[in-house]
Enzyme design. Sequence first.
Site, PDB file in Angstrom:
ATOM      1  N   GLU A 146      -6.443   9.954  20.739  1.00 25.31           N
ATOM      2  CA  GLU A 146      -5.220   9.710  19.968  1.00 25.31           C
ATOM      3  C   GLU A 146      -5.527   9.495  18.489  1.00 25.31           C
ATOM      4  O   GLU A 146      -4.898  10.087  17.625  1.00 25.31           O
ATOM      5  CB  GLU A 146      -4.492   8.475  20.532  1.00 25.31           C
ATOM      6  N   ASP A 198      -4.138   4.563  23.181  1.00 21.58           N
ATOM      7  CA  ASP A 198      -3.919   3.117  23.193  1.00 21.58           C
ATOM      8  C   ASP A 198      -3.048   2.760  24.385  1.00 21.58           C
ATOM      9  O   ASP A 198      -2.284   3.581  24.896  1.00 21.58           O
ATOM     10  CB  ASP A 198      -3.185   2.682  21.907  1.00 21.58           C
ATOM     11  N   TYR A 226       9.042  20.892  -0.874  1.00 23.55           N
ATOM     12  CA  TYR A 226       9.065  20.752  -2.328  1.00 23.55           C
ATOM     13  C   TYR A 226       9.869  21.859  -2.987  1.00 23.55           C
ATOM     14  O   TYR A 226      10.575  21.644  -3.972  1.00 23.55           O
ATOM     15  CB  TYR A 226       7.640  20.691  -2.891  1.00 23.55           C
TER      16      TYR A 226
END
Lengths: 381, 482
Positions: A215, A268, A122
């Site tokens: 995960e 996964d 920013y």
Amino acid sequence: MANLCKSSLFYSDQHLCYADILPPSEVRARIEVAVLNFLKILNSPVPAITDLPLINRRSNNSRVSRGLLADVSSIFLSHSFCTRSLMKANATKAFIRVWKVMEVCFQLLVKEKRVTQRELFYKLLCSSPEYFTSELQVNRTIQDVVALLRCSRYSLGIMASSRGAVAGRLLLQEPGQEILDCSACGSSGHAITGDLNLLEKLVIQTDARYITVVEKHAIFHRLAEDCIFNQIPSILITAKGYPDIATRFLLHRMSQAFPDLPILALVDWNPAGLAILCTFKFGSIGMGLEAYRYACNVKWLGLRGGDLKLIPEESLVPLKPRDLQIAKSLMSSEILQENYKEELEIMVQSGRRAEIEALYFHGYDFLGKYIARKIVQADYI
Amino acid sequence: MEISSAQKVCQNLICSAIQRCRISDDLCRLSVVIKCSSVSDPQIVRISISDTGVGSCLEEFQDLNYTRNCVSAEKWDGVLSVTTTSICVNEIYHYNLNLKQNVAARRLTSGTEVSLSTYESMDDLIAGITRFFQKMLILKIPNLDFEGSSVSSAFMSHGCESCDHSEASYSVHMKVAVELLVERADSPASRSENLLNDGILLPFPMSNIERLSSGLEDYVLKHGNSLDKECRACFSSREHLKVGSGVACCTENLRNTEHVVEAVIIISELPESSSPSCLGACGTATKVIYFYDFSPCSIPQSSLKALTSIKWKSYGLTLRASVADRDGSAILEWENLLPHAHIDIALHSQQKTQVDRNLVKKAVKLALDDLKERYTGILLSAHALKICNFAPDLAKTIAGLILSSNDLGFQGECFSLLGVHSQEIGEEKVVDCIREKIIATSNMKMKKSNACTNSLHLLKCDIYEQAMQVLSTGCISLLALQ
């Protein structure tokens, strides 16, 4: 004998390129050296605008270090350079971006402040909007500065974000503070701070027998809620996706402090999941100058090919093109062991993927039983 | 306007007259007299070109190129009257050249007078010859003074330090006086007007190329000789012109002659407030003035091709077209030239044999490089321009780095490298300094190898090197333990 030596950690050190963890004064000194040399060359009899030599962060500059003693392999970067040049037509802005980030970091170091990457983004977005348009660009430029000065990101005054969480049979104590029991932190666990200095100073104690890397946050949440770490004495840790340095740092600390605890990963069944596992295990090329330090001997608990019989057919969804890309780059990676490559083959050939949540088909408590069974059977690779 | 064959011949005659004057050791005079007789209708104009240089011979005039031109063939019958002395002064020859007979006659001083009669318009002739002489002025041939200026006052006001100030030596410098006289039969009193009233003395010694530069500057200041004097409205001083010059030469060993080509390029920018007439006089195209052996002449095809083949793009210029106009000058048209910017080019070739196209190319390139070196920020290729656009940001960043430091030693070293004194430290000053250096650097030709070797030195510093050494010895000792 020669081959053995070649693969030893010591030999690889000659090729190893790393980022030092330095105090602010040293980093400032390196930046000052860079500025002085820039001005000297600008002023020389044959003046030029010097190029910036960066350690190449591409796979062609990555090497594998196979651990001999600690059975930890890692990816590291070697001494191949690429340059950022003002003179190259399309790379002019990239060149200036590196200097701009160096300027901001220098100012931070002088003031002895720390910022997160997001805060830095920013700040740069406001001061130089023509040069910085996305966080990804800022992050890449920060890595350029790391590659240029060869000091760690943290040394530059940039804190990692606080993204990971830890829960389970772990006692943490910041110096001079109360002891924190991670098993009593609730289902969201204890947030891991991005301040590596602080993590370094943490006093950690455990009576767990395993460390489980998860995960996804949702799975972490479920396991923490079910207090699985009480059924099987363990520590749960998650980076909520792609691992960040702070989470890896803490995991590495735990692996050093408690070397007998196997580290098991629950991801996964898709190439992205395997990639996450590999990052915890070997490190990454993107942050190759630092990441190799935090490589751990992570083992793949699940989901694996053999678990697919537990999942209904409907839960298997097709692989996305992105998944195939990741699979391809993993396959070509020198460091990936054979059994992992076999699993990857099955994934690609079937063209399907499955998420851990698919196990809920058998009931919400099935996941806990599944994990327990696997651990007891030592069914991890 | 087409040049008539009579004009062309006049120009050639003037050229050879000037050569004869230059060769001569004595003070010479060249007169061009244009007389109009109103007796006949249309009026006959008699042009006489006479000089007091060395004598000439018939062959010189026979070699004159007379191109058959349908329009003016009727106006001029192609007859030249030549009166000249030979090498030894005793004899005078008078020729009536219609490429036919010679008749010898007598005279006393060396010199040559050539006359021709034509029906051409007097004003056209005067205009043409005046333009020709003005072109000649660009060369600023030494020892050539165009009559009309008060010579001694011009000498004083110029204030040249390198000249010898005595009057006696001054007269030695002036060798040829040139005048153009016009007699009009229809004016009440037949009087001679002298139409050439210029002649700025230049300090000696001055090389040919310096004189050519000076001459072209005058030409540009007068908007391409369309005005009699420098345009004060557009150019407040000569400093506004950007002048670059280059000389290319090669020696041909066989004939032991040196071929020299000189090129001068001037870039001028008219102020916003220029009058339309000034802008109109300038135009945007570039007229290349070509001289061969100290005389204006039309540009040969090979030189025109040489100009076209130059890589203008690397100097930030895009050549749209190049044509040879009727005057024999080359006109170069540009794309996207800055508004009010104007480029003038003069080429001078001194070669006895065929013009070497490479020499022309080389001379022009040298002139362009000279311009780039003298004036920062011009003739930048698109690439360099792009880099210059980024120069302020880079300068600001680096200045920011230097000024944020609290290490005075480091700051001091930076300032001394930049040549900034501690008294005048201000952010702007530092930024400007760095920015200018960056722009100057991007202007130059960068050798790739330079940049590469430089980059690896960016982090070179003793402490760093020592640290690396310690680490590697550490590893070696561990290996030894095994």
